[in-house]
Design an enzyme around this catalytic site. Sequence first.
Site, PDB file in Angstrom:
ATOM      1  CB  SER A   7      -0.904   0.005   1.233  1.00 16.95           C
ATOM      2  OG  SER A   7      -1.500   1.283   1.343  1.00 16.95           O
ATOM      3  CG  MET A  36      -8.645   7.163   2.038  1.00 14.39           C
ATOM      4  SD  MET A  36      -7.658   7.344   3.519  1.00 14.39           S
ATOM      5  CE  MET A  36      -6.855   5.761   3.594  1.00 14.39           C
ATOM      6  CG  ASP A 174      -6.294  -2.812   3.046  1.00 17.48           C
ATOM      7  OD1 ASP A 174      -5.242  -2.543   3.635  1.00 17.48           O
ATOM      8  OD2 ASP A 174      -6.914  -2.005   2.328  1.00 17.48           O
TER       9      ASP A 174
END
Length: 221
Positions: A7, A36, A174
């Site tokens: 990530s 996001m 995740d």
Amino acid sequence: MMDLSPSVLGADLLHLGDEVKKVEQLGIRWLHLDHMDGHFVPNISFGPDFVAAIRRQTSLFLDVHLMLSHPLDYVKAYAQAGSDLITVHVEAEDDPEQTLRAIRAQGKQAGICIKPKTPPQAIEALLPLCDLVLVMTVEPGFGGQGMMQDCVEKLPVLREMIDRCGRPIRLEVDGGVKQENAGRVLAAGADVLVMGTGLFRAKDPAQVVAAVMEEARACGR
Ligand code: DX5
Ligand code: ZN
């Protein structure tokens, strides 16, 4: 074969080009990009231009995780930016079935994600439209959190659901994945592991990759 999906949220963003090269040199095939909107989750990250910039530099498989209230509005932009897989949350405000269909219509792989409090059953009917199921093991929004162990218990249930469905759907985890807990997550049914801080902030990332690959071999993934 198991895949690691580092990530970028855990990377040094000021030297992103070098970080992407590092991932390639480690023999990793995927890259996880978290988006996001400050609404679906209490944080803001980056947008489609960021994906496009990374696409220009690498042929890694771009695994795009949309933490957006209205992902449907952005499917086209993320697809055109060069995403390979676009994953959306079943809890988002847009209709998940319509969003998954829109992703597929763009010729991209489609994923569905569940937050820690969402049960596996919430996505069962959507599996025929999915290439990947993403299980959050932290409340989404921030890297570097500890893994919520009870979320791992959903993995065998989802693995069974996927097997019943009969499609080759990947099962990705995740949040808080580290070298120390990777074996447990793999044994529970996962075959793609997102690693942010666990990889980018490791003293010796090559050793982390080797150890996780070994765990994967040990449980046949
Ligand atoms: C959290 C993100 C994760 C995060 C993982 O909302 O979806 O992908 O970057 O980071 P670590 O591995 O540090 O928990
Ligand atoms: Zn993510």
